[in-house]
Design a protein around this motif. Sequence first.
Motif, mmCIF file in Angstrom:
data_model
loop_
_atom_site.group_PDB
_atom_site.id
_atom_site.type_symbol
_atom_site.label_atom_id
_atom_site.label_comp_id
_atom_site.label_asym_id
_atom_site.label_seq_id
_atom_site.Cartn_x
_atom_site.Cartn_y
_atom_site.Cartn_z
ATOM 1 N N GLY B 135 0.815 -1.257 0.051
ATOM 2 C CA GLY B 135 0.113 -0.065 0.081
ATOM 3 C C GLY B 135 0.765 1.371 -0.170
ATOM 4 O O GLY B 135 0.425 2.281 -0.140
ATOM 5 N N VAL B 136 2.436 1.118 0.123
ATOM 6 C CA VAL B 136 3.003 2.458 0.122
ATOM 7 C C VAL B 136 3.512 2.544 -1.265
ATOM 8 O O VAL B 136 3.914 1.381 -2.037
ATOM 9 C CB VAL B 136 4.089 2.067 1.323
ATOM 10 N N SER B 137 3.449 3.708 -1.851
ATOM 11 C CA SER B 137 3.536 3.964 -3.079
ATOM 12 C C SER B 137 4.740 4.843 -3.356
ATOM 13 O O SER B 137 5.027 6.087 -2.683
ATOM 14 C CB SER B 137 2.200 4.406 -4.016
ATOM 15 N N ILE B 138 5.378 4.681 -4.604
ATOM 16 C CA ILE B 138 6.656 5.562 -4.871
ATOM 17 C C ILE B 138 6.718 5.468 -6.500
ATOM 18 O O ILE B 138 6.678 4.578 -6.898
ATOM 19 C CB ILE B 138 8.067 5.206 -4.040
ATOM 20 N N SER B 139 7.027 6.889 -6.686
ATOM 21 C CA SER B 139 7.029 6.780 -8.545
ATOM 22 C C SER B 139 8.332 6.492 -8.833
ATOM 23 O O SER B 139 9.421 6.514 -8.143
ATOM 24 C CB SER B 139 6.711 8.382 -9.030
ATOM 25 N N TRP B 140 8.337 6.065 -9.976
ATOM 26 C CA TRP B 140 9.752 5.677 -10.684
ATOM 27 C C TRP B 140 10.841 6.539 -10.628
ATOM 28 O O TRP B 140 12.052 6.559 -10.285
ATOM 29 C CB TRP B 140 9.681 5.089 -12.057
ATOM 30 N N THR B 141 10.060 7.953 -10.997
ATOM 31 C CA THR B 141 11.190 9.111 -10.800
ATOM 32 C C THR B 141 11.565 9.318 -9.570
ATOM 33 O O THR B 141 12.916 9.421 -9.375
ATOM 34 C CB THR B 141 10.270 10.392 -11.152
ATOM 35 N N GLN B 142 11.074 9.163 -8.528
ATOM 36 C CA GLN B 142 11.472 9.177 -6.921
ATOM 37 C C GLN B 142 12.439 8.404 -6.555
ATOM 38 O O GLN B 142 13.262 8.687 -6.233
ATOM 39 C CB GLN B 142 10.342 9.400 -6.174
ATOM 40 N N LEU B 143 12.055 6.792 -7.151
ATOM 41 C CA LEU B 143 12.946 5.753 -6.860
ATOM 42 C C LEU B 143 14.183 5.875 -7.424
ATOM 43 O O LEU B 143 15.284 5.982 -6.893
ATOM 44 C CB LEU B 143 12.245 4.500 -7.339
ATOM 45 N N VAL B 144 14.367 6.459 -8.822
ATOM 46 C CA VAL B 144 15.444 6.572 -9.589
ATOM 47 C C VAL B 144 16.147 7.620 -8.995
ATOM 48 O O VAL B 144 17.505 7.644 -8.764
ATOM 49 C CB VAL B 144 15.171 6.746 -10.997
ATOM 50 N N GLY B 145 15.614 8.826 -8.500
ATOM 51 C CA GLY B 145 16.123 9.879 -7.764
ATOM 52 C C GLY B 145 16.870 9.459 -6.690
ATOM 53 O O GLY B 145 17.923 9.902 -6.170
ATOM 54 N N LEU B 146 16.294 8.735 -5.690
ATOM 55 C CA LEU B 146 16.587 7.890 -4.415
ATOM 56 C C LEU B 146 18.023 7.304 -4.676
ATOM 57 O O LEU B 146 18.963 7.443 -4.222
ATOM 58 C CB LEU B 146 15.648 7.070 -3.843
ATOM 59 N N ILE B 147 17.855 6.455 -5.831
ATOM 60 C CA ILE B 147 19.236 5.531 -6.125
ATOM 61 C C ILE B 147 20.346 6.539 -6.526
ATOM 62 O O ILE B 147 21.474 6.280 -6.106
ATOM 63 C CB ILE B 147 18.830 4.540 -7.281
ATOM 64 N N ILE B 148 20.094 7.542 -7.610
ATOM 65 C CA ILE B 148 20.954 8.307 -8.136
ATOM 66 C C ILE B 148 21.778 9.033 -6.685
ATOM 67 O O ILE B 148 22.962 9.184 -6.650
ATOM 68 C CB ILE B 148 20.565 9.321 -8.984
ATOM 69 N N THR B 149 20.841 9.574 -5.872
ATOM 70 C CA THR B 149 21.260 10.328 -4.866
ATOM 71 C C THR B 149 22.300 9.498 -4.057
ATOM 72 O O THR B 149 23.382 9.875 -3.546
ATOM 73 C CB THR B 149 20.153 11.096 -3.982
ATOM 74 N N SER B 150 21.804 8.323 -3.558
ATOM 75 C CA SER B 150 22.468 7.270 -2.584
ATOM 76 C C SER B 150 23.723 7.068 -3.404
ATOM 77 O O SER B 150 24.749 7.154 -2.730
ATOM 78 C CB SER B 150 21.815 6.096 -2.318
ATOM 79 N N LEU B 151 23.851 6.812 -4.734
ATOM 80 C CA LEU B 151 25.211 6.605 -5.424
ATOM 81 C C LEU B 151 26.096 7.684 -5.083
ATOM 82 O O LEU B 151 27.137 7.464 -4.966
ATOM 83 C CB LEU B 151 24.786 6.109 -6.831
ATOM 84 N N LEU B 152 25.496 8.706 -5.706
ATOM 85 C CA LEU B 152 26.195 10.191 -5.718
ATOM 86 C C LEU B 152 26.836 10.469 -4.302
ATOM 87 O O LEU B 152 28.119 10.560 -4.115
ATOM 88 C CB LEU B 152 25.641 11.139 -5.945
ATOM 89 N N ILE B 153 25.981 10.378 -3.312
ATOM 90 C CA ILE B 153 26.376 10.841 -1.844
ATOM 91 C C ILE B 153 27.429 9.700 -1.247
ATOM 92 O O ILE B 153 28.463 9.896 -0.807
ATOM 93 C CB ILE B 153 25.342 10.883 -1.066
ATOM 94 N N GLY B 154 27.288 8.335 -1.707
ATOM 95 C CA GLY B 154 28.088 7.284 -1.269
ATOM 96 C C GLY B 154 29.622 7.647 -2.064
ATOM 97 O O GLY B 154 30.707 7.449 -1.369
ATOM 98 N N GLY B 155 29.535 7.927 -3.300
ATOM 99 C CA GLY B 155 30.791 8.200 -4.186
ATOM 100 C C GLY B 155 31.689 9.162 -3.431
ATOM 101 O O GLY B 155 32.749 9.191 -3.258
ATOM 102 N N PHE B 156 30.962 10.494 -3.267
ATOM 103 C CA PHE B 156 31.353 11.465 -2.803
ATOM 104 C C PHE B 156 32.228 11.333 -1.368
ATOM 105 O O PHE B 156 33.167 11.673 -1.097
ATOM 106 C CB PHE B 156 30.561 12.551 -2.594
ATOM 107 N N SER B 157 31.214 10.409 -0.530
ATOM 108 C CA SER B 157 32.062 10.172 0.729
ATOM 109 C C SER B 157 33.200 9.476 0.818
ATOM 110 O O SER B 157 34.268 9.634 1.162
ATOM 111 C CB SER B 157 30.895 9.200 1.669
ATOM 112 N N TRP B 158 33.145 8.273 -0.049
ATOM 113 C CA TRP B 158 34.552 7.610 -0.379
ATOM 114 C C TRP B 158 35.587 8.379 -0.938
ATOM 115 O O TRP B 158 36.824 8.320 -0.721
ATOM 116 C CB TRP B 158 34.068 6.421 -1.628
ATOM 117 N N PHE B 159 35.168 9.275 -1.999
ATOM 118 C CA PHE B 159 36.023 10.330 -2.585
ATOM 119 C C PHE B 159 36.696 11.027 -1.548
ATOM 120 O O PHE B 159 37.952 11.002 -1.445
ATOM 121 C CB PHE B 159 35.357 11.117 -3.588
ATOM 122 N N PHE B 160 36.127 11.531 -0.611
ATOM 123 C CA PHE B 160 36.633 12.547 0.322
ATOM 124 C C PHE B 160 37.402 11.506 1.538
ATOM 125 O O PHE B 160 38.582 12.078 2.165
ATOM 126 C CB PHE B 160 35.696 13.172 1.137
#
Lengths: 412, 297
Positions: B135-160
Amino acid sequence: MKSKKAVLFNVLLVLVLMVAFTASVQAGGKVYKLGMSLAITGPTSDAGNPMSKGVEDWFKFVNDTKLLGDDTIECVIRDDQYENDATKRNFEEYLDEGIVFYLNYSTGSTLALKKDFEDAKVPVVPASYHEGNLIDSTQIFLPVATYSENIVGLAEYIVANHKEGGVPKVAFFIHPSAFGRGPLEDTQKAVAAGLKIEIVETVEHGKDLDSTAMLTRLQSKGVQYVLCHSVQSPVATLLKDSQRLGMTAKSFGEKGKLTFVGAHYTGGNDLIALAGDAAEGFLWACSYNMTSENNEGAKKQLDLAKKYGRDDKAANSHNYATGILMAQIPTEAIKRVKEAKMEVNPANLYKILNEMNGAKEYKSFVAAGPLSYSPKDHIGVDVQNIYQAQGGQFKAIKSVSSEYMKTIRAGK
Amino acid sequence: MTYFFQIIISGVVVGSIYALAALGLVLIYKSSRVANFAHGQIIASGAFIAFFLTVDKGVPIFFSFIISMIVTFFLAMSVERIFLRRLIGEPIISVIMVTIGLASIIDGLIYFTKFGTENYSFPAFLPQEPVSLWGVSISWTQLVGLIITSLLIGGFSWFFKKSTVGISMRAVSDDQFGSMSVGISVPRVFGLAWATAGLSAAAAGCIIGNITGLNFETLHAFGIVVFPVVILGGLDSILGAVIGGIIMGLIQQFAAGYLDGNFGLSGTGDVMPYLVLLIILLFKPHGLFGIHEIERV
């Protein structure tokens, strides 16, 4: 001696040129100065920019086709970036330049400069259709039906077409400003006067990225209709979320779903550009003729845009139509003042505008109905079309004018 | 209970997008101690570049996003090189005023294009049907946004934390003179900080543009909307931006879900994050994860 002669010759030459220039200007007819201040850039410039093009093109057309004979209109259009202090500065400079008519833009600046307009005694046509613009004002002439007429008219449409039993439950989704709140107060007055709707909740939106919580709450309260009075961008986000959550009604008033309706600045092609197919079914009140109607008025609007090299987006915008009507009003007033053999000045333009009714009403190709003014009625086009987004276009489904607003105004 | 979980998911999604949008502010502040007031304009530029490539040039949308991030990477680097490098060592207020002026210049340039005053939306490239679970809904745009955000933030954390350049950037952030003495090029680090901030801003612009549609005013406003996020998390902390973003998103959604429409309240979703921010700052003036610097005088 030689140099004295040369100086004298030069002075004479300048004088002759000045006389010749003045004579040529007089022979070419009079120039009527107008001023306009609006947001060509900055907030709401998605509306202001095409509007300025409509104004510019209409005055070019008037001068090019000699609609006023040898006389011409010189309208200076300045960008105020939606800032009231810039609008005030522009207006004061226009007054110094001797304008006979002024075109304004936003609700905020129209309300803020109301007293200045009264003091200057210059007729003003704003692009804001806020009901409050007319309170304690004599110089402001609204081109079309007010936002309150849009919203109350839509509420009346809801009552007339509500298929489920009981009183329709509505929620307001409004801009957090005087612009947004005005129609809510008038709808509350209409309800007190007998309009049978229940206002369940009012939401003043922010810059939301997700409206899930709000939409779910509205649905849990049994809301069936959402009356929007804002600009297109927040409405587009709302419609997209509603579509995602499967809450949008597929037909008007579908049980258990939300039907979205909105006033002038919520709809049009910009809403479809932002919301895509999530805008499908959206009902929109507007006093302008949309080019998607493919009628004679639409053809004239598109021809004008083509003549002056506008792109399709501007040509088909109802804000471009708004600009045309804003320019047509002073043009028609100047024309009638000239025909009456009076001097074209603010006082005579004001007088002639107040007589623009009955057989003298003005028919514009961009408006949904005739435009008329009287000393007691400064709202031009009373008729509004209710449009519905169908297949990526807004199509007119009904022509209405609000009965309850007449009652409310009579009581004011 | 479904409603409760829906609000949590919405809050986390919104918050992570805030975090991504705030990341650029943190990256610049972390290395150069400058609050960039032109960040919103870079967010908008990224979204418009991606739209232009996709719709006007027919580039597949995924590549458009990548190219837009590369373009803003170099754009932001050039901005630093042309306008800001000569201000190294100047009072911080001068630098801030330059970023305000920069915002006006970018505004003006965008108003020269069709994107300044017209509205658009990205062509649909993800399924329209939302992802629903219990019953909990999330749009594909939001889901993809969430994934990209996680990847970028993870990447930057590793980078620093792990890369030499990232460590150099942290060193510059800590002590510019000390960094120079061990051979780190401070101007180069500043340029890189701006460039990576430009890259993350473009990613944020593409995601926000997909959600709200492309309206210049809406997009560039996010540069200011996310300021409370970085202040809450700590101006110089990537983890702070993430946690701050998610806290802001959750507060906004819970306020909108449980307070608005009840007790005669409305618009609390916009006010509550600021209220919580003020309360937290009373106890943690440098934000949740900001570094508390002690200066000897």
